[in-house]
Scaffold this motif. Structure first.
Motif, short mmCIF file in Angstrom:
data_model
loop_
_atom_site.label_atom_id
_atom_site.label_comp_id
_atom_site.label_asym_id
_atom_site.label_seq_id
_atom_site.Cartn_x
_atom_site.Cartn_y
_atom_site.Cartn_z
N VAL A 1 12.41 18.76 -16.10
CA VAL A 1 11.40 18.18 -15.21
C VAL A 1 10.12 17.87 -15.97
CG1 VAL A 1 10.02 18.55 -13.14
CG2 VAL A 1 12.38 19.36 -13.22
N CYS A 2 9.73 18.75 -16.89
CA CYS A 2 8.51 18.55 -17.65
C CYS A 2 8.61 17.27 -18.51
CB CYS A 2 8.23 19.76 -18.53
SG CYS A 2 6.60 19.73 -19.31
N ASP A 3 9.76 17.05 -19.14
CA ASP A 3 9.98 15.82 -19.93
C ASP A 3 9.88 14.58 -19.04
OD1 ASP A 3 10.30 16.28 -22.69
OD2 ASP A 3 12.25 17.22 -22.34
N VAL A 4 10.48 14.66 -17.85
CA VAL A 4 10.47 13.52 -16.94
C VAL A 4 9.04 13.20 -16.50
CG1 VAL A 4 11.23 12.68 -14.69
CG2 VAL A 4 12.81 13.97 -16.12
N ILE B 1 -3.46 12.57 -27.16
CA ILE B 1 -3.65 13.46 -26.00
C ILE B 1 -2.42 14.32 -25.77
CG2 ILE B 1 -3.96 13.48 -23.50
CD1 ILE B 1 -5.65 10.93 -23.80
N ALA B 2 -1.23 13.70 -25.84
CA ALA B 2 0.01 14.46 -25.62
C ALA B 2 0.19 15.53 -26.69
CB ALA B 2 1.20 13.50 -25.61
N CYS B 3 -0.16 15.19 -27.94
CA CYS B 3 -0.08 16.19 -29.02
C CYS B 3 -0.99 17.39 -28.73
CB CYS B 3 -0.47 15.56 -30.35
SG CYS B 3 0.90 14.81 -31.24
N GLY B 4 -2.22 17.09 -28.31
CA GLY B 4 -3.17 18.18 -28.04
C GLY B 4 -2.71 19.05 -26.90
N ILE B 5 -2.27 18.43 -25.80
CA ILE B 5 -1.82 19.22 -24.65
C ILE B 5 -0.58 20.04 -25.00
CG2 ILE B 5 -0.93 19.05 -22.30
CD1 ILE B 5 -2.68 16.59 -21.91
N SER B 6 0.36 19.41 -25.71
CA SER B 6 1.57 20.13 -26.09
C SER B 6 1.25 21.33 -26.98
CB SER B 6 2.54 19.18 -26.82
OG SER B 6 3.67 19.85 -27.27
N TYR B 7 0.31 21.17 -27.90
CA TYR B 7 -0.07 22.28 -28.78
C TYR B 7 -0.78 23.37 -28.00
CZ TYR B 7 -2.44 24.84 -32.50
OH TYR B 7 -2.91 25.84 -33.32
N ALA B 8 -1.68 22.95 -27.07
CA ALA B 8 -2.47 23.93 -26.31
C ALA B 8 -1.60 24.76 -25.38
CB ALA B 8 -3.57 23.22 -25.54
N PHE B 9 -0.64 24.14 -24.74
CA PHE B 9 0.17 24.85 -23.75
C PHE B 9 1.55 25.25 -24.28
CE2 PHE B 9 -2.91 22.48 -21.25
CZ PHE B 9 -3.35 23.43 -20.33
N ARG C 1 7.42 27.25 -23.86
CA ARG C 1 7.30 27.55 -22.44
C ARG C 1 8.21 26.69 -21.57
NH1 ARG C 1 1.05 27.94 -20.85
NH2 ARG C 1 2.05 28.50 -18.87
N TYR C 2 8.42 25.43 -21.95
CA TYR C 2 9.18 24.52 -21.08
C TYR C 2 10.45 23.98 -21.74
CZ TYR C 2 4.74 24.57 -18.57
OH TYR C 2 3.60 24.96 -17.90
#
Length: 752
Positions: free
Chosen positions: A250-253, A290-298, A303-304
């Motif tokens: 779901v997260c990928d989608v 942005i996606a790189c930063g969010i993926s690294y932060a979370f 986790r997913y």
């Protein structure tokens, strides 16, 4: 009626046949070059020829000499940086299509660009990964090294990881593609791209976009789907995806949908306000960061369970030699890759060369891409071409020359050597979403189908069959099918052209299809026939049938009937049942004359009618004695318009000669107008003319032939209306700006 204010020209000149024109206007004598002359010319070498060869092999010398540093350098720098950022992202994304680790896409965005800078003739295309070519590479990679099961039995695969095996396959295939392109460039066969029409390329790239879309669904949905290749692989891949759809991440989608929506919206804004924006918004790069930063932060990976780009090694790897076993296994698939890669790059380069007014050399482009791919393959890059979107970025941001391409390669090099680790947490679903959203242009080509169906149905058939074959059979076989369909359509168009019967436009020397115009005039007993194509072995029978259909009779059948009638009349004359008088035949028999059933010597019936030892000449269209009937021939003259006949082969020459003889033997006069001088020369060289077929039947124009016929047969133009039906005299009126070569030319009117 002539419209008010219409400009007129009036010409007064003699009536010309080809022979008369040649006698009055002597042609310039010229010596035709022999094969030996061409060989000597090509092998001759001097300083000027050596200089031109150097400039052609290294086009960079030519455009660097005129490089305007103050005007162009800043634009090239801005363009190079913008294009380099896009090239990094597309290099990582398109590498997924080739089923290779993502960082090898950075190699493809670097090494070929360096070589093309020196050898290429286009100043605007951005060399690097091209999605269709990547997908074709990927089909070979997954065939020889599948996701599941053992790899192909190749000695070099021993002790190599799966990724290393795939890299070896991709580099070996790329090396072979480069060799093929270089060989075609050296042999000067760049014209081969002309056989790939815009329609075929459009259908092929649309099918490729569908393949790319399906191949990226596994990343967008977060599924584990094995790469398949071969016919119907797309159908099987969709079946696997639909069977696993409930296991989607779901997260990928969600990430993919957000990326696609944002990128699509900003791209639409870029297109709408491109005249007001100094530089298009690099939304793919922004969303990737942005996606790189969010993926690294979370910590999306942990986790997913999202699949990320992962470890990107710094620097470049050692050169590798191509493997001959792989080359042998992939030779058939490498050739369409070489053609497609060059065709797409050349098409894009041609568009921008016309826009910016400079020339490109197809053969030099082949050599440039060939050397680029050979050099890139040595450093584990895969086949390069050009990306339409990346080239648009390079040109729209102000790129003037390949200096922008060189700077984009430097940006890619910086990422590879220094900051590549920042892209490690990037989700692959982001790359898949970026690829899918960039397919919009290729998928929108589906709108071409209704347009093609309305405008050109054969082209529509080529588009549809190319697309369907490429989708179902794979891109390599699909391209072959499309090319075959295209060549068949060309052959059929030439083999079955739209022949027409022409008529004179009243009061002019213009002749048009009599079905298309209203105010026309056809001299009685005259037929003007036009075939708008070359005449050769494949369409000679079609030409003959169409001509006989227009004439309304078969001359061979008429000739046989006349010969049979003549033999019967001779027998009746010998028996005394008929007698020849000045008023015609007189029946001297008391009872009705019965027809003889003697049919001996049938082989002579298609020979010329022999009136030797006959008391007079028979009027075949009048009533014959003894109830003898023959088909009537209503025409006395046939004019063939050869203006669109570009060549005749030997089979056509023989067939044409036989057809003309048949018509002449039934007393139909033949005239051929607007015949190309090359064809006339060939007719003389091939002994086309004899006692029956004379060179005097050839006329300079249709109007010359018709005027000659009207002089010879004045009864054909006996019924004239109020306006002149056939223009016989014309005078040229000009306002004074018309250039006259002769001295002491008259003022307002000139006669030729």
């Amino acid at each position: 009626m002539m419209r008010a204010g219409a400009r007129q020209y009036v010409v007064a000149r003699p009536l010309y046949s080809e022979e008369a024109f040649a006698e009055e206007h002597k042609t310039a004598s010229r010596r035709r070059k022999t094969m030996l002359d061409h060989i000597k010319q090509n092998l001759r070498c001097d300083s000027k020829r050596a200089k031109n060869a150097a400039l052609s092999l290294l086009p960079v010398i030519g455009w660097m000499k005129i490089y305007r540093v103050r005007e162009w350098l800043l634009s090239d720098v801005v363009s190079g940086v913008s294009t380099g950022l896009v090239a990094v992202l597309q290099g990582l994304a398109y590498c997924l299509l080739a089923s290779l680790p993502p960082w090898y896409g950075l190699f493809t965005a670097f090494f070929p660009v360096i070589i093309y800078f020196f050898l290429g003739t286009s100043r605007h295309i951005s060399v690097g990964p091209f999605p269709v070519l990547c997908l074709m590479i990927g089909s070979v990679v997954t065939r020889l090294v599948p996701d599941e099961g053992p790899a192909a039995n190749i000695t070099a695969f021993e002790d190599l990881t799966r990724d290393a095996q795939r890299v070896l396959v991709a580099s070996s295939v790329t090396f072979l593609v480069g060799v093929m392109q270089l060989a075609m460039g050296i042999l000067q066969v760049g014209f081969v791209v002309m056989y790939l029409s815009d329609t075929l390329v459009s259908g092929f790239t649309t099918a490729a976009a569908i393949h790319i879309l399906v191949s990226q669904l596994k990343f967008v949905l977060g599924l584990q789907v094995s790469g398949l290749s071969g016919p119907l692989s797309l159908i099987y891949t969709l079946e696997i995806i639909f069977n696993q759809i409930t296991s989607s991440n779901v997260c990928d989608v969600v990430i993919s949908l957000v990326i696609m929506l944002v990128v699509f919206a900003v791209k639409e804004l870029n297109d709408r306000f491109k005249s007001k924006l100094p530089v298009p918004i690099p939304i793919e790069v922004i969303m990737t960061v942005i996606a790189c930063g969010i993926s690294y932060a979370f910590d999306f990976k942990t986790r997913y369970g999202i699949e990320v780009v992962g470890y990107i090694p710094k620097g470049y790897e050692a050169p590798v030699a191509p493997n001959m076993q792989i080359i042998q296994e992939s030779a058939m698939e490498a050739f369409p890759m070489a053609i497609v890669g060059f065709a797409v790059a050349f098409s894009v380069a041609k568009v921008y060369s016309i826009k910016h007014d400079y020339t490109i050399d197809g053969n030099q482009e082949l050599m440039a891409f060939g050397v680029s791919n050979i050099f890139g393959a040595s450093f584990k890059a895969f086949a390069a071409s050009t990306s339409l979107s990346r080239t648009a970025v390079q040109e729209s941001t102000g790129g003037k020359t390949q200096v922008a391409g060189l700077l984009s390669a430097i940006i890619v090099m910086i990422v590879t050597l220094a900051v590549g680790f920042l892209l490690q947490p990037l989700p692959k679903s982001v790359l898949g979403a970026v690829i899918i959203i960039n397919l919009k242009g290729m998928l929108m080509q589906l709108r071409d189908v209704p347009y093609l169906w309305r405008r050109d149905k054969p082209d529509c058939v080529v588009w549809v069959l190319t697309c369907v074959a490429s989708v179902l059979l794979g891109l390599d076989l699909g391209l072959a099918v499309g090319l075959g369909v295209e060549l068949i359509s060309v052959v059929l168009r030439v083999q079955f052209p739209r022949c027409s019967v022409l008529a004179n436009i009243k009061g002019t020397d213009i002749y048009k299809d009599r079905k298309d115009c209203v105010s026309t005039y056809e001299p009685e007993g005259v037929t003007i026939f036009r075939i708008p194509s070359p005449i050769f072995f494949a369409n000679m029978d079609f030409f003959r049938n169409k001509l006989l259909e227009a004439l309304g009779f078969n001359p061979l059948r008429v000739l046989k009937k006349r010969n049979k009638a003549l033999r019967k009349i001779r027998k009746l004359l010998e028996k005394g049942d008929l007698r020849w008088t000045s008023n015609g035949f007189l029946n001297t028999s008391c009872g009705p004359i019965n027809e003889s059933e003697d049919e001996s010597n049938m082989e002579d019936l298609d020979q010329p009618i022999d009136f030797k030892d006959f008391p007079g000449c028979i009027e075949w269209n009048s009533q014959l004695p003894a109830n003898i009937t023959v088909p009537k021939v209503d025409i006395h003259s046939l004019v063939l318009d050869f203006s669109a006949v570009s060549f005749l082969d030997i089979s056509a020459l023989k067939g044409l000669k036989m057809l003309l003889k048949e018509l002449i033997r039934v007393e139909v006069e033949i005239y051929i107008a607007v015949c190309d001088s090359y064809i006339l020369e060939k007719l003389h060289n091939c002994c086309f003319f004899d006692d029956e077929i004379q060179p005097s039947m050839f006329f300079l124009t249709l109007h010359d032939a018709i005027l000659h016929i009207l002089e010879k047969h004045p009864e054909s133009a006996a019924k004239k209306s109020d306006c002149e039906k056939i223009m016989t005299t014309v005078t040229v009126h000009h306002p004074g700006s018309f250039r006259i070569r002769e001295k002491n030319a008259p003022g307002p009117e000139t006669k030729f």
